[in-house]
Design a protein around this motif. Structure first.
Motif, PDB file in Angstrom:
ATOM      1  N   PHE A  58       0.826  -1.214   0.000  1.00 52.83           N
ATOM      2  CA  PHE A  58       0.000   0.000   0.000  1.00 52.83           C
ATOM      3  C   PHE A  58       0.857   1.260   0.000  1.00 52.83           C
ATOM      4  CE2 PHE A  58      -3.287  -2.922   1.652  1.00 52.83           C
ATOM      5  CZ  PHE A  58      -4.238  -2.680   0.675  1.00 52.83           C
ATOM      6  N   VAL A  59       2.018   1.199   0.616  1.00 52.44           N
ATOM      7  CA  VAL A  59       2.932   2.346   0.582  1.00 52.44           C
ATOM      8  C   VAL A  59       3.331   2.631  -0.863  1.00 52.44           C
ATOM      9  CG1 VAL A  59       5.258   3.116   1.211  1.00 52.44           C
ATOM     10  CG2 VAL A  59       3.790   2.066   2.925  1.00 52.44           C
ATOM     11  N   PHE A  60       3.629   1.587  -1.605  1.00 49.17           N
ATOM     12  CA  PHE A  60       3.981   1.749  -3.016  1.00 49.17           C
ATOM     13  C   PHE A  60       2.843   2.397  -3.790  1.00 49.17           C
ATOM     14  CE2 PHE A  60       3.923  -0.010  -7.346  1.00 49.17           C
ATOM     15  CZ  PHE A  60       5.106   0.534  -7.816  1.00 49.17           C
ATOM     16  N   ILE A  61       1.624   1.961  -3.562  1.00 50.85           N
ATOM     17  CA  ILE A  61       0.457   2.527  -4.253  1.00 50.85           C
ATOM     18  C   ILE A  61       0.279   4.000  -3.882  1.00 50.85           C
ATOM     19  CG2 ILE A  61      -2.067   2.453  -4.404  1.00 50.85           C
ATOM     20  CD1 ILE A  61      -1.832  -0.594  -4.171  1.00 50.85           C
ATOM     21  N   LEU A  62       0.431   4.330  -2.610  1.00 51.54           N
ATOM     22  CA  LEU A  62       0.283   5.718  -2.176  1.00 51.54           C
ATOM     23  C   LEU A  62       1.374   6.615  -2.750  1.00 51.54           C
ATOM     24  CD1 LEU A  62      -0.759   5.215   1.543  1.00 51.54           C
ATOM     25  CD2 LEU A  62      -2.178   6.065  -0.317  1.00 51.54           C
ATOM     26  N   LEU A  63       2.580   6.091  -2.871  1.00 57.18           N
ATOM     27  CA  LEU A  63       3.655   6.879  -3.462  1.00 57.18           C
ATOM     28  C   LEU A  63       3.381   7.173  -4.926  1.00 57.18           C
ATOM     29  CD1 LEU A  63       6.839   5.279  -1.872  1.00 57.18           C
ATOM     30  CD2 LEU A  63       5.895   7.548  -1.444  1.00 57.18           C
ATOM     31  N   LYS A  64       2.843   6.208  -5.633  1.00 55.70           N
ATOM     32  CA  LYS A  64       2.504   6.414  -7.041  1.00 55.70           C
ATOM     33  C   LYS A  64       1.363   7.416  -7.197  1.00 55.70           C
ATOM     34  CE  LYS A  64       5.146   3.896  -9.582  1.00 55.70           C
ATOM     35  NZ  LYS A  64       6.014   4.504 -10.560  1.00 55.70           N
ATOM     36  N   SER A  65       0.388   7.375  -6.300  1.00 58.36           N
ATOM     37  CA  SER A  65      -0.750   8.284  -6.419  1.00 58.36           C
ATOM     38  C   SER A  65      -0.384   9.707  -6.028  1.00 58.36           C
ATOM     39  CB  SER A  65      -1.918   7.796  -5.563  1.00 58.36           C
ATOM     40  OG  SER A  65      -1.613   7.928  -4.200  1.00 58.36           O
ATOM     41  N   GLY A  66       0.712   9.904  -5.323  1.00 56.00           N
ATOM     42  CA  GLY A  66       1.142  11.223  -4.912  1.00 56.00           C
ATOM     43  C   GLY A  66       1.823  12.022  -6.008  1.00 56.00           C
ATOM     44  N   GLN A  67       2.014  11.447  -7.171  1.00 61.05           N
ATOM     45  CA  GLN A  67       2.669  12.142  -8.269  1.00 61.05           C
ATOM     46  C   GLN A  67       1.828  13.297  -8.799  1.00 61.05           C
ATOM     47  OE1 GLN A  67       5.798  11.469  -9.107  1.00 61.05           O
ATOM     48  NE2 GLN A  67       5.806   9.904  -7.528  1.00 61.05           N
ATOM     49  N   GLU A  68       0.507  13.223  -8.661  1.00 65.20           N
ATOM     50  CA  GLU A  68      -0.370  14.282  -9.168  1.00 65.20           C
ATOM     51  C   GLU A  68      -0.091  15.603  -8.461  1.00 65.20           C
ATOM     52  OE1 GLU A  68      -5.067  15.467  -9.354  1.00 65.20           O
ATOM     53  OE2 GLU A  68      -4.540  13.371  -9.223  1.00 65.20           O
TER      54      GLU A  68
END
Length: 82
Positions: A58-68
């Motif tokens: 989930f940390v990986f997913i959250l890091l990817k979603s923070g690019q916006e």
């Protein structure tokens, strides 16, 4: 949201999106901290296992979603370079 879509927004809409993105970035940071804490605690108590790897996913997913947030910040700086 792509950079092309951001360029079509008005300044006011972009500022509003920037405020929301900043709020989401703070929430993501807190959630990442919680997930990393759970993974470290789980590793300490029981060694490597499911509850060590699962929160890190989930940390990986959250890091990817923070690019916006970074894209919106870049667009705001381009429009108003103060």
């Amino acid at each position: 949201m792509t950079e092309q879509e951001l360029k079509t927004l008005t300044d006011e809409a972009l500022i509003e999106k920037g405020k929301k993105a900043k709020t989401y970035a703070i929430i993501n940071a807190v959630m990442i901290g919680v997930f990393v804490g759970v993974a470290i605690f789980s590793t300490y108590k029981k060694g490597m296992g499911f509850f060590t790897v699962f929160p890190l996913f989930f940390v990986f997913i959250l890091l990817k979603s923070g690019q916006e947030y970074k894209v919106i910040e870049r667009e705001l700086k381009e429009r108003n370079p103060r």
